[in-house]
Design an enzyme around this catalytic site. Structure first.
Site, PDB file in Angstrom:
ATOM      1  N   ASN A 173       0.739  -1.054   0.166  1.00 58.23           N
ATOM      2  CA  ASN A 173      -0.264   0.093  -0.019  1.00 58.23           C
ATOM      3  C   ASN A 173       1.031   1.446  -0.210  1.00 58.23           C
ATOM      4  O   ASN A 173       2.007   0.962   0.185  1.00 58.23           O
ATOM      5  CB  ASN A 173      -0.811  -0.030   1.088  1.00 58.23           C
ATOM      6  CG  ASN A 173      -0.250  -0.293   3.044  1.00 58.23           C
ATOM      7  OD1 ASN A 173       0.864   0.679   2.498  1.00 58.23           O
ATOM      8  ND2 ASN A 173      -0.519  -1.662   3.479  1.00 58.23           N
ATOM      9  N   ASP A 185      -3.904  -6.203   5.017  1.00 64.86           N
ATOM     10  CA  ASP A 185      -4.757  -7.521   5.624  1.00 64.86           C
ATOM     11  C   ASP A 185      -4.918  -8.715   5.436  1.00 64.86           C
ATOM     12  O   ASP A 185      -5.185  -9.847   5.964  1.00 64.86           O
ATOM     13  CB  ASP A 185      -6.055  -6.453   5.231  1.00 64.86           C
ATOM     14  CG  ASP A 185      -6.079  -5.627   5.931  1.00 64.86           C
ATOM     15  OD1 ASP A 185      -5.809  -5.213   7.268  1.00 64.86           O
ATOM     16  OD2 ASP A 185      -7.102  -3.840   5.730  1.00 64.86           O
ATOM     17  N   LYS A 192      10.852 -16.783  -8.692  1.00 63.33           N
ATOM     18  CA  LYS A 192      10.032 -16.410  -9.628  1.00 63.33           C
ATOM     19  C   LYS A 192       8.923 -17.173 -10.844  1.00 63.33           C
ATOM     20  O   LYS A 192       9.893 -17.735 -11.462  1.00 63.33           O
ATOM     21  CB  LYS A 192      10.762 -15.330 -10.516  1.00 63.33           C
ATOM     22  CG  LYS A 192      10.289 -14.089 -11.627  1.00 63.33           C
ATOM     23  CD  LYS A 192      10.896 -13.468 -12.562  1.00 63.33           C
ATOM     24  CE  LYS A 192       9.764 -12.248 -12.996  1.00 63.33           C
ATOM     25  NZ  LYS A 192      10.814 -12.411 -14.227  1.00 63.33           N
ATOM     26  N   ASP A 211      -4.794  -9.328  12.610  1.00 63.12           N
ATOM     27  CA  ASP A 211      -4.836  -8.315  13.040  1.00 63.12           C
ATOM     28  C   ASP A 211      -4.466  -7.937  14.342  1.00 63.12           C
ATOM     29  O   ASP A 211      -4.337  -8.561  15.913  1.00 63.12           O
ATOM     30  CB  ASP A 211      -6.329  -8.159  13.604  1.00 63.12           C
ATOM     31  CG  ASP A 211      -6.644  -5.978  13.843  1.00 63.12           C
ATOM     32  OD1 ASP A 211      -5.985  -5.642  14.299  1.00 63.12           O
ATOM     33  OD2 ASP A 211      -7.780  -5.648  12.817  1.00 63.12           O
ATOM     34  N   ILE A 212      -3.289  -6.871  14.113  1.00 65.06           N
ATOM     35  CA  ILE A 212      -1.877  -7.053  15.282  1.00 65.06           C
ATOM     36  C   ILE A 212      -2.440  -5.930  16.319  1.00 65.06           C
ATOM     37  O   ILE A 212      -2.253  -7.110  17.912  1.00 65.06           O
ATOM     38  CB  ILE A 212      -0.541  -6.714  14.445  1.00 65.06           C
ATOM     39  CG1 ILE A 212      -0.032  -7.123  13.112  1.00 65.06           C
ATOM     40  CG2 ILE A 212       0.667  -6.603  15.638  1.00 65.06           C
ATOM     41  CD1 ILE A 212       1.010  -6.090  12.077  1.00 65.06           C
ATOM     42  N   PHE A 214      -4.186   4.296  14.434  1.00 61.76           N
ATOM     43  CA  PHE A 214      -4.714   4.873  13.463  1.00 61.76           C
ATOM     44  C   PHE A 214      -5.207   4.519  12.313  1.00 61.76           C
ATOM     45  O   PHE A 214      -5.390   2.704  12.267  1.00 61.76           O
ATOM     46  CB  PHE A 214      -2.890   5.167  12.396  1.00 61.76           C
ATOM     47  CG  PHE A 214      -2.578   6.110  12.712  1.00 61.76           C
ATOM     48  CD1 PHE A 214      -2.127   6.125  14.613  1.00 61.76           C
ATOM     49  CD2 PHE A 214      -2.267   7.677  12.207  1.00 61.76           C
ATOM     50  CE1 PHE A 214      -1.527   7.287  15.296  1.00 61.76           C
ATOM     51  CE2 PHE A 214      -1.407   8.185  13.274  1.00 61.76           C
ATOM     52  CZ  PHE A 214      -1.811   8.507  14.263  1.00 61.76           C
ATOM     53  N   LYS A 272     -11.082  -3.032  18.914  1.00 64.69           N
ATOM     54  CA  LYS A 272      -9.580  -3.938  19.199  1.00 64.69           C
ATOM     55  C   LYS A 272      -9.490  -2.950  20.824  1.00 64.69           C
ATOM     56  O   LYS A 272      -7.992  -3.127  20.793  1.00 64.69           O
ATOM     57  CB  LYS A 272      -8.319  -2.864  17.627  1.00 64.69           C
ATOM     58  CG  LYS A 272      -9.278  -3.494  16.703  1.00 64.69           C
ATOM     59  CD  LYS A 272      -8.016  -2.714  14.974  1.00 64.69           C
ATOM     60  CE  LYS A 272      -8.785  -3.212  14.098  1.00 64.69           C
ATOM     61  NZ  LYS A 272      -7.778  -3.132  14.140  1.00 64.69           N
TER      62      LYS A 272
HETATM   63  N1  CTP Z   1      -3.442  -2.578  12.011  1.00 60.72           N
HETATM   64  C1  CTP Z   1      -3.304  -3.937  12.556  1.00 60.72           C
HETATM   65  N2  CTP Z   1      -3.499  -5.228  11.856  1.00 60.72           N
HETATM   66  C2  CTP Z   1      -4.120  -6.338  10.782  1.00 60.72           C
HETATM   67  C3  CTP Z   1      -4.897  -4.419  10.403  1.00 60.72           C
HETATM   68  C4  CTP Z   1      -4.441  -3.659  10.725  1.00 60.72           C
HETATM   69  O1  CTP Z   1      -2.554  -3.877  13.432  1.00 60.72           O
HETATM   70  N3  CTP Z   1      -3.816  -6.288  10.027  1.00 60.72           N
HETATM   71  C5  CTP Z   1      -4.062  -1.598  12.490  1.00 60.72           C
HETATM   72  C6  CTP Z   1      -3.841  -0.503  11.885  1.00 60.72           C
HETATM   73  O2  CTP Z   1      -1.634  -0.850  11.731  1.00 60.72           O
HETATM   74  C7  CTP Z   1      -4.253   0.401  12.730  1.00 60.72           C
HETATM   75  C8  CTP Z   1      -5.553  -0.097  13.081  1.00 60.72           C
HETATM   76  O3  CTP Z   1      -5.331  -1.268  12.863  1.00 60.72           O
HETATM   77  O4  CTP Z   1      -3.421   1.146  13.250  1.00 60.72           O
HETATM   78  C9  CTP Z   1      -6.710   0.369  12.149  1.00 60.72           C
HETATM   79  O5  CTP Z   1      -6.471   0.018  10.513  1.00 60.72           O
HETATM   80  P1  CTP Z   1      -7.122  -0.850   9.020  1.00 60.72           P
HETATM   81  O6  CTP Z   1      -6.774  -0.664   7.829  1.00 60.72           O
HETATM   82  O7  CTP Z   1      -8.064   1.040   9.272  1.00 60.72           O
HETATM   83  O8  CTP Z   1      -8.265  -0.628   9.719  1.00 60.72           O
HETATM   84  P2  CTP Z   1      -8.945  -2.287   9.671  1.00 60.72           P
HETATM   85  O9  CTP Z   1      -9.212  -3.627  11.236  1.00 60.72           O
HETATM   86  O10 CTP Z   1      -8.185  -3.298   9.017  1.00 60.72           O
HETATM   87  O11 CTP Z   1     -10.628  -2.156   9.355  1.00 60.72           O
HETATM   88  P3  CTP Z   1     -10.319  -1.698   7.467  1.00 60.72           P
HETATM   89  O12 CTP Z   1      -9.461  -2.029   6.475  1.00 60.72           O
HETATM   90  O13 CTP Z   1     -11.931  -2.393   7.519  1.00 60.72           O
HETATM   91  O14 CTP Z   1     -11.163  -0.619   7.303  1.00 60.72           O
END
Ligand code: CTP
Length: 401
Positions: free
Chosen positions: A214, A283, A293, A310-311, A328, A346
């Site tokens: 990203n 994600d 490759k 989701d960390i 964030f 979370k």
């Molecule tokens: N985060 C995380 N681990 C993941 C995805 C997100 O720890 N696998 C953390 C990000 O670092 C951020 C927060 O969760 O601090 C929100 O991330 P975001 O991508 O906005 O939310 P998601 O829970 O992934 O939801 P979505 O992508 O559906 O908006």
């Protein structure tokens, strides 16, 4: 709701040295000295050899009540006399020449010798013509100063003394005053605290030449880590690949994948007071990663993705009562609703919802942001990532207490 500006608080028992180097902007240093004195800060001006060509020493004697130091040996001072017990060293204006000396560690004049001996925050306010500012050597030197842990204020863009307009104008004295006074007040706020900050994107590899990622630039996370370290916190910065060089004030951990970020974040969070998760974690990852490759004719029509852990949610589930977690959320719309949803899901203490879009947010130096806590929201509007980092540090301090 936007908050009213805070009243200017006096500063007690703080002593700074104000290095004035030879630039036309030196006349503004007198106004800066006056502002510091008015706030209750003890100021000792230190002139470079050419500074008196631009402003008279008597002006500083009158404002600060002390003769400016112009020659270390001649005045009977040593660089150690001046730096002992100093709370901050401000160089305003800082010419390309003094910046180059500091980047190289040269100590051959009043200001550079004092910087070499200083054991306190050093705040540098560049002032020069635009082409000097953007010259390759100067840009490299500025980056080196940042990596070495010096704090930079400005320059701004506007009319320059040479008649040109552009970048290179010394930051406004009001801005310098606020940064310096802020630093005097916060320099040891987080002494004894341990923090973890995550930053940048992650990469999920399909094979050695292809990955899912990203546009996160890491700017916010690097700024937050730097700010926490400047306030005395022992800070670990865990970062995915970015173009940024981390400040020497932080302990840097380079990772690539979400799985690596998860391992590192969990390990460092165990004995941390707080974790600030600015990273844009992927994600999903590919179902498998090929070690060689994959030729394009062998690529399947569709590729299976798997969900990454989701960390933040995992850390939210194990955090103790005294640990603080800040997330964030980069959103294209509905910042408040998404912020509240993620905050609760979370188990976070606060989340910063930011506005992103094509050409907006990620690589920029400023961003639209909203602070979301369970009980309220605070609109920050469009804010520089550096100011956002400072606001997050203030909020973190409140949460920790
Ligand atoms: N985060 C995380 N681990 C993941 C995805 C997100 O720890 N696998 C953390 C990000 O670092 C951020 C927060 O969760 O601090 C929100 O991330 P975001 O991508 O906005 O939310 P998601 O829970 O992934 O939801 P979505 O992508 O559906 O908006």
């Amino acid at each position: 709701m936007r908050e009213a500006p805070r009243p200017k608080l006096p500063v007690t028992d703080k002593r700074i040295a104000l290095g004035v180097s030879g630039s036309i902007a030196a006349y503004k240093a007198a106004e800066l000295a006056r502002r510091f004195v008015k706030r209750g800060v003890e100021v000792q001006a230190v002139f470079s050899r050419s500074a008196p060509n631009f402003i008279g020493p008597a002006t500083f004697s009158g404002i600060t009540g002390r003769e400016p130091i112009r020659d270390l040996a001649g005045a009977g001072f040593t660089h150690l006399d001046i730096t002992r017990g100093l709370d901050a060293l401000v160089i305003a204006p800082a010419t390309a020449n003094i910046i180059a000396k500091l980047a190289a560690g040269i100590a051959d004049c009043t200001i550079s010798t004092i910087v070499a001996a200083a054991d306190c925050p050093v705040i540098i306010c560049p002032a020069m013509n635009e082409s000097m500012w953007f010259s390759g050597a100067n840009q490299r030197n500025i980056e080196t100063l940042r990596v070495l842990g010096y704090e930079l204020v400005g320059p701004g863009k506007g009319d320059l003394a040479c008649g040109d307009a552009g970048w290179g104008r010394m930051a406004d004295v009001a801005e310098i005053e606020e940064v310096v006074v802020g630093r005097l007040q916060t320099a040891d706020r987080f002494a004894g605290r341990r923090f973890v900050v995550t930053a940048g994107p992650t990469r999920e590899y399909l094979d050695p030449v292809r990955f899912l990622s990203n546009p996160a630039s890491g700017k916010t996370g690097y700024a937050v880590a730097e700010e926490l370290a400047r306030r005395g916190g022992e800070t670990v910065l865990i970062s995915g690949p970015t173009h940024l060089r981390p400040s020497g004030l932080v302990r840097f951990v380079q990772i690539e994948t979400a799985e690596q970020m998860r391992d590192s974040a969990k390990r460092h969070f165990a004995d941390a007071d707080a974790l600030v998760m600015t990273a844009a974690v992927s994600d999903h990852r590919f179902g498998s990663t090929a070690s060689a490759k994959i030729e394009k004719d062998s690529l399947p029509e569709s590729i299976q993705l798997e969900r990454n852990a989701d960390i933040l949610a995992e850390l939210g589930a194990i955090k103790t009562d005294t640990q603080v977690l800040i997330g964030f959320a980069a959103q294209t719309e509905g910042l408040a609703a998404a912020g509240h949803r993620k905050l609760a899901a979370k188990n976070l203490d606060m989340i910063v919802a930011t506005k992103v879009g094509f050409g907006e947010g990620f690589a920029a130096d400023d961003i639209e942001a909203l602070l979301v806590r369970a009980e309220d929201e605070r609109e920050l509007g469009r804010i520089s990532k550096r100011a956002l980092a400072s606001t997050v540090a203030d909020e973190l301090e409140a949460l920790l207490s």
